[in-house]
Design an enzyme around this catalytic site. Structure first.
Site, PDB file in Angstrom:
ATOM      1  N   ASN A   7       8.626   0.377 -35.621  1.00 61.18           N
ATOM      2  CA  ASN A   7      10.384  -0.842 -35.714  1.00 61.18           C
ATOM      3  C   ASN A   7      10.935  -0.290 -34.459  1.00 61.18           C
ATOM      4  O   ASN A   7      12.087   0.849 -34.480  1.00 61.18           O
ATOM      5  CB  ASN A   7      11.415  -0.431 -37.262  1.00 61.18           C
ATOM      6  CG  ASN A   7      12.601  -1.572 -37.215  1.00 61.18           C
ATOM      7  OD1 ASN A   7      12.738  -1.687 -36.330  1.00 61.18           O
ATOM      8  ND2 ASN A   7      12.405  -1.410 -38.577  1.00 61.18           N
ATOM      9  N   LYS A  14      12.427   3.806 -34.749  1.00 64.11           N
ATOM     10  CA  LYS A  14      11.877   3.785 -36.291  1.00 64.11           C
ATOM     11  C   LYS A  14      10.899   3.838 -35.876  1.00 64.11           C
ATOM     12  O   LYS A  14       9.649   2.861 -35.439  1.00 64.11           O
ATOM     13  CB  LYS A  14      12.263   3.125 -37.193  1.00 64.11           C
ATOM     14  CG  LYS A  14      13.845   2.989 -37.398  1.00 64.11           C
ATOM     15  CD  LYS A  14      15.135   2.988 -38.772  1.00 64.11           C
ATOM     16  CE  LYS A  14      16.424   2.538 -38.119  1.00 64.11           C
ATOM     17  NZ  LYS A  14      17.270   1.308 -38.712  1.00 64.11           N
ATOM     18  N   ARG A  93       7.464  -4.345 -35.260  1.00 65.76           N
ATOM     19  CA  ARG A  93       8.788  -5.143 -36.215  1.00 65.76           C
ATOM     20  C   ARG A  93       8.709  -6.304 -34.483  1.00 65.76           C
ATOM     21  O   ARG A  93       9.718  -5.110 -33.322  1.00 65.76           O
ATOM     22  CB  ARG A  93       9.819  -4.902 -36.345  1.00 65.76           C
ATOM     23  CG  ARG A  93      10.650  -5.695 -36.699  1.00 65.76           C
ATOM     24  CD  ARG A  93      12.525  -5.258 -36.882  1.00 65.76           C
ATOM     25  NE  ARG A  93      13.425  -5.743 -36.556  1.00 65.76           N
ATOM     26  CZ  ARG A  93      14.328  -6.246 -36.405  1.00 65.76           C
ATOM     27  NH1 ARG A  93      14.501  -4.672 -36.683  1.00 65.76           N
ATOM     28  NH2 ARG A  93      15.924  -6.902 -36.768  1.00 65.76           N
ATOM     29  N   HIS A 181      16.471 -11.249 -38.745  1.00 66.11           N
ATOM     30  CA  HIS A 181      16.747 -10.412 -40.201  1.00 66.11           C
ATOM     31  C   HIS A 181      15.174 -10.931 -41.372  1.00 66.11           C
ATOM     32  O   HIS A 181      15.216 -10.473 -42.807  1.00 66.11           O
ATOM     33  CB  HIS A 181      18.323 -10.500 -40.663  1.00 66.11           C
ATOM     34  CG  HIS A 181      19.034  -9.269 -39.898  1.00 66.11           C
ATOM     35  ND1 HIS A 181      20.250 -10.112 -40.135  1.00 66.11           N
ATOM     36  CD2 HIS A 181      18.312  -8.363 -39.811  1.00 66.11           C
ATOM     37  CE1 HIS A 181      20.793  -9.238 -39.524  1.00 66.11           C
ATOM     38  NE2 HIS A 181      19.924  -8.364 -38.954  1.00 66.11           N
ATOM     39  N   GLY A 211      24.663  -5.632 -42.974  1.00 71.36           N
ATOM     40  CA  GLY A 211      24.105  -3.645 -42.104  1.00 71.36           C
ATOM     41  C   GLY A 211      25.430  -4.193 -40.482  1.00 71.36           C
ATOM     42  O   GLY A 211      26.558  -4.506 -40.297  1.00 71.36           O
ATOM     43  N   ASN A 212      24.845  -3.940 -38.939  1.00 78.72           N
ATOM     44  CA  ASN A 212      25.455  -3.719 -38.308  1.00 78.72           C
ATOM     45  C   ASN A 212      25.907  -4.780 -38.005  1.00 78.72           C
ATOM     46  O   ASN A 212      26.223  -5.709 -37.739  1.00 78.72           O
ATOM     47  CB  ASN A 212      24.555  -2.690 -36.799  1.00 78.72           C
ATOM     48  CG  ASN A 212      25.652  -0.743 -37.332  1.00 78.72           C
ATOM     49  OD1 ASN A 212      26.791  -0.737 -37.290  1.00 78.72           O
ATOM     50  ND2 ASN A 212      24.714  -0.775 -37.200  1.00 78.72           N
ATOM     51  N   ARG A 242      29.707  -7.827 -32.713  1.00 82.16           N
ATOM     52  CA  ARG A 242      29.318  -9.203 -32.831  1.00 82.16           C
ATOM     53  C   ARG A 242      30.520  -9.989 -32.500  1.00 82.16           C
ATOM     54  O   ARG A 242      31.153  -9.841 -34.356  1.00 82.16           O
ATOM     55  CB  ARG A 242      28.079  -9.867 -33.339  1.00 82.16           C
ATOM     56  CG  ARG A 242      26.838  -8.945 -32.059  1.00 82.16           C
ATOM     57  CD  ARG A 242      25.499  -9.349 -32.659  1.00 82.16           C
ATOM     58  NE  ARG A 242      24.908  -8.359 -33.028  1.00 82.16           N
ATOM     59  CZ  ARG A 242      23.704  -8.186 -33.612  1.00 82.16           C
ATOM     60  NH1 ARG A 242      23.599  -9.518 -34.606  1.00 82.16           N
ATOM     61  NH2 ARG A 242      23.099  -7.309 -34.339  1.00 82.16           N
ATOM     62  N   GLY A 332      23.319  -1.757 -44.914  1.00 85.86           N
ATOM     63  CA  GLY A 332      24.129  -0.376 -45.477  1.00 85.86           C
ATOM     64  C   GLY A 332      26.108  -1.154 -45.845  1.00 85.86           C
ATOM     65  O   GLY A 332      26.327  -0.261 -46.397  1.00 85.86           O
ATOM     66  N   GLU A 385      12.734  -2.997 -44.318  1.00 81.66           N
ATOM     67  CA  GLU A 385      11.850  -3.804 -43.700  1.00 81.66           C
ATOM     68  C   GLU A 385      10.514  -3.547 -43.453  1.00 81.66           C
ATOM     69  O   GLU A 385       9.421  -4.120 -43.318  1.00 81.66           O
ATOM     70  CB  GLU A 385      12.975  -4.176 -42.296  1.00 81.66           C
ATOM     71  CG  GLU A 385      13.974  -5.212 -42.438  1.00 81.66           C
ATOM     72  CD  GLU A 385      14.905  -4.844 -42.101  1.00 81.66           C
ATOM     73  OE1 GLU A 385      15.652  -3.572 -41.950  1.00 81.66           O
ATOM     74  OE2 GLU A 385      15.381  -5.582 -40.729  1.00 81.66           O
TER      75      GLU A 385
END
Ligand code: ADP
Length: 404
Positions: A7, A14, A93, A181, A211-212, A242, A332, A385
């Site tokens: 990912n 990750k 991913r 997502h 999340g972010n 963003r 998050g 995920e």
């Protein structure tokens, strides 16, 4: 079946190793993450036995760092396999699958060429996904690799939801809503079904990935019907850095009157807007909430806009679904901020939605926080995920479905 998941994010890599046998187990055997700060990679590895290894990586190359990380699967104190050949399949991913790839796909040279071609739509992410594929080829040789696309879950959108009301020719040029997502929204729908012990048939669910990056998905019968992110992950809700949706004429105005270049506008909207742009402090929600407690008015404005747009976005998704049975908070902010869940839910009391305030404050994972009499179930789900990617690989390779 041992499934390795890769990912790759813009500032992190990750990786997780799962053992799959068709039974629903959510914990990986091995988890590793490289976080990049100021060009330096910091590696952290955890195994099922909670052995944690941390080190800074000497190399400046992402490919070399990823290879170094993966060696800890069979070397050193974090070893969980004896040899790379024990990995049966690798799932990646991949952010953008365009119009062509609408489900998990076995990677071959044609798929790699398509991921490279689609880099024009996802210039940060698709190239690093290709690096990940090369790193695996380098270490594992011909192991089967599967691409799980972030856009695939939204392939079920109808034209009314995905066609932009601009020039008709845009559709042929690939300018349309894709949505992102997807693996997280798909996982939330699956987890909601497990938590509520229901197949969710006919039920209308909105998944709030906060999340972010932030996006909503309107889901019915396991299919995405609408979503807030669009042609790129910039559209929709206000996010950490963003802007989310803004009047496109602002860009024309800035191009004409302030001599911005396209690259500068891209940076401004992706990296210097959202919570960071308005507060001037941070794109991190925890820091915004702390600043508000110290009386910072710009941080307060940032949070007000965030909540206003979140509520408006959920309202739009309810209209697309023509109703709402289940509201899911994840990622998050969604998993950890009782405040944001509470204020958001208050806006929908007119639907008969009510949450248990005390339960909400405890930020329970994978639980229903609504009151028994609530007409809408409200769930907090820990998004996984990577597990969803592993399960897609299992479905493709073993032809099976994961069961409880
Ligand atoms: P990403 O989209 O990069 O995967 P995450 O899902 O980890 O990001 O979400 C990061 C966001 O979650 C940050 O804005 C962070 O401040 C926020 N967050 C984490 N914990 C909390 C908390 N307890 N309260 C509010 N926000 C939180």
């Amino acid at each position: 079946m041992k499934i390795l998941v890769m990912n790759a994010g813009s500032s992190s890599q990750k990786s997780c190793l799962y053992e799959f046998n068709g039974i629903n187990t959510h914990s990986p055997l091995w988890e590793a993450q490289i976080d990049y700060q100021q060009g330096q990679g910091h590696l952290k590895i955890k195994t099922g036995q909670c052995i944690v290894k941390q080190e800074s990586l000497p190399s400046q190359s992402r490919l070399d760092d990823t290879i170094a990380m993966l060696r800890y699967l069979w070397q050193g104190e974090t070893q969980v396999i004896n040899d790379p050949s024990e990995v049966d399949v690798v799932g990646h991913r991949v952010v953008h699958g365009g119009q062509e790839y609408q489900s998990a796909t076995l990677i071959n040279s044609e798929v790699k060429a398509a991921i490279a071609r689609l880099s024009k739509f996802a210039p940060i992410h698709n190239p690093i996904n290709l690096d990940g594929i090369s790193a695996i080829e380098n270490i594992f040789g011909t192991v089967p690799q599967v691409a799980v696309f972030d856009t695939a879950f939204h392939a079920s959108l109808l034209p009314a939801a995905y066609v932009y009301p601009g020039d008709y020719g845009w559709i042929e040029q690939g300018i349309r809503r894709y949505g992102f997502h997807g693996t997280s929204h798909q996982f939330c729908n699956r987890r909601a079904s497990e938590i509520l012990s229901s197949d969710l048939k006919g039920m209308k669910l909105i998944s709030c990935h906060l999340g972010n990056g932030c996006s909503l998905a309107a889901i019915q019968n396991g299919k995405s019907m609408d979503t807030t992110m669009g042609f790129t992950p910039l559209e929709g809700l206000m996010m950490g850095t963003r802007s989310g949706s803004i009047d496109p004429s602002i860009l024309i105005h800035l191009l004409r009157e302030a001599n911005y270049t396209a690259d500068e506008l891209e940076q401004l909207l992706n990296k210097h807007s959202g919570l960071l742009g308005i507060s001037g402090i941070s794109g991190d929600m925890r820091e915004i909430i702390e600043a508000i407690a110290q009386g910072n008015e710009r941080a307060e404005l940032a949070l007000d806009i965030y909540l206003h747009r979140l509520k408006a976005g959920i309202g739009a998704m309810i209209a697309s679904l023509e109703g709402l049975d289940i509201l899911v908070f994840t990622a998050g902010v969604g998993e950890n901020s009782a405040l944001i869940r509470e204020v958001t839910c208050q806006a929908f009391t007119f639907l008969g939605l009510s949450i248990d305030s005390e339960k909400n404050k405890r930020s329970p994972v994978d639980q229903d926080i609504s009151n028994p009499e609530s007409k809408v179930r409200v769930l907090v789900v820990h998004t996984q995920e990577d597990w969803e990617i592993a399960s897609e690989c299992w479905n493709l390779m073993a032809g099976g479905k994961v069961t409880d």
